[in-house]
Design an enzyme around this catalytic site. Structure first.
Site, short mmCIF file in Angstrom:
data_model
loop_
_atom_site.label_atom_id
_atom_site.label_comp_id
_atom_site.label_asym_id
_atom_site.label_seq_id
_atom_site.Cartn_x
_atom_site.Cartn_y
_atom_site.Cartn_z
N ASN A 99 0.82 -1.21 0.00
CA ASN A 99 0.00 0.00 0.00
C ASN A 99 0.86 1.26 0.00
OD1 ASN A 99 -2.03 -1.86 0.25
ND2 ASN A 99 -2.30 -1.56 2.46
N HIS A 116 5.90 -0.02 -2.65
CA HIS A 116 5.50 0.85 -3.76
C HIS A 116 5.59 2.32 -3.41
CE1 HIS A 116 3.18 -2.95 -5.01
NE2 HIS A 116 4.28 -2.87 -5.72
N CYS A 124 12.36 14.56 -5.43
CA CYS A 124 12.91 15.09 -6.67
C CYS A 124 12.94 13.97 -7.70
CB CYS A 124 14.32 15.62 -6.41
SG CYS A 124 15.13 16.19 -7.92
N CYS A 150 17.95 21.24 -7.03
CA CYS A 150 18.51 21.11 -8.38
C CYS A 150 17.60 21.66 -9.48
CB CYS A 150 18.85 19.65 -8.66
SG CYS A 150 17.39 18.65 -9.00
N SER A 189 -4.12 -11.30 -1.83
CA SER A 189 -4.11 -12.71 -2.18
C SER A 189 -2.70 -13.25 -2.15
CB SER A 189 -4.69 -12.90 -3.58
OG SER A 189 -3.83 -12.29 -4.53
N ASN A 213 -7.49 -13.04 4.69
CA ASN A 213 -8.02 -12.34 3.52
C ASN A 213 -9.51 -12.61 3.38
OD1 ASN A 213 -7.60 -10.67 1.28
ND2 ASN A 213 -7.24 -12.37 -0.12
N GLU A 215 -11.05 -13.50 0.73
CA GLU A 215 -11.31 -14.65 -0.14
C GLU A 215 -10.18 -15.66 -0.07
OE1 GLU A 215 -11.71 -12.63 -3.81
OE2 GLU A 215 -13.69 -11.85 -3.27
ZN LIG Z 1 16.62 17.73 -6.96
#
Ligand SMILES: [Zn+2]
Length: 242
Positions: A99, A116, A124, A150, A189, A213, A215
């Site tokens: 998540n 993720h 940046c 930058c 899953s 879960n 399912e």
């Molecule tokens: Zn930067």
């Protein structure tokens, strides 16, 4: 169900997916939590969208960012943090999450790997820039935000479809799984890569493996010893005795 004793396992790894955040009241956008598990990926979450229309990408994520600034951890997130608090010295609980909502950290979990990234952070976009990702509650923009160090564009600190996981996240997940003796997948899953590999690694390490879960896995995933079917925010507190 007999609750797990905080002294029973030395190194617990919990893999979490979208199902743990449903009770936090997140609108069911494809994108918050579940994006990378869905078959149909939204156009704006692709790397190509960042290249061709970065402002469009920022604005597409705006409603989710806005929602994230208001949601609170669910009973499932809180149960994991409370259990970690009760573990004896030398015992560890690592959360690997798919998540991007930042809710494990908000609940108080101390060892969190965000595979993720985190939509509540920006960074940046330049690979060569040394500036660190930062907490960012800005939702939408009229002009693209730029890096004060930058001058390159800033972007949400998440992994878009078509991008690789960060080396730090991948390495962190591998290190967490080493010597793990209990593996719990919750709200996912666990069938999609790289998560599918985690339960196999845990099994290889000799860990007990549990799926929590809504399912059952279909086809049945032989790498899970137990499957607890139901809502994460009800089952996790019960399983962890908190
Ligand atoms: Zn930067």
């Amino acid at each position: 169900m007999k609750p797990i004793d905080p002294r029973a396992y030395r190194k617990i790894v919990v893999l979490s997916g979208a199902g743990i955040s449903v009770a936090s009241g997140l609108p069911t956008y494809r994108g918050v939590g579940g994006l990378w598990q869905d078959d149909e990926l939204p156009r704006f979450a692709q790397t190509s969208a960042w290249r061709t229309d970065p402002l469009g990408l920022w604005n597409a994520f705006a409603p989710m960012r806005d929602a994230l600034s208001r949601v609170r951890p669910s009973a499932g997130h809180l149960a994991l943090a409370a259990f970690e608090e009760r573990q004896p010295a030398g015992h560890e609980l690592h959360v690997i999450t798919q998540n991007v909502d930042g809710l494990h950290g908000a609940a108080g979990s101390r060892r969190v790997i965000e595979l993720h990234g985190n939509l509540r952070r920006s960074r940046c976009a330049s690979e060569r820039c040394a500036s660190a990702p930062f907490e960012d509650d800005r939702a939408s923009f009229e002009r693209l935000p730029t890096c004060p160090t930058c001058g390159a564009l800033q972007r949400p600190d998440i992994v878009l479809f078509g991008e690789s996981l960060s080396v730090a996240a991948e390495h962190g997940a591998k290190r967490a799984l080493r010597d793990c003796d209990l593996f719990i997948a919750v709200g996912t899953s666990g069938l999609v890569s790289p998560a599918a590999g985690f339960v196999r690694s845990a099994k290889y390490e000799g860990a007990r493996t549990i799926l929590v879960n809504l399912e059952p896995t279909d086809p049945a995933n032989a790498y899970f010893d137990d499957e607890l079917l139901g809502r994460a925010e009800l089952l996790l507190p019960e399983l962890l005795g908190v």
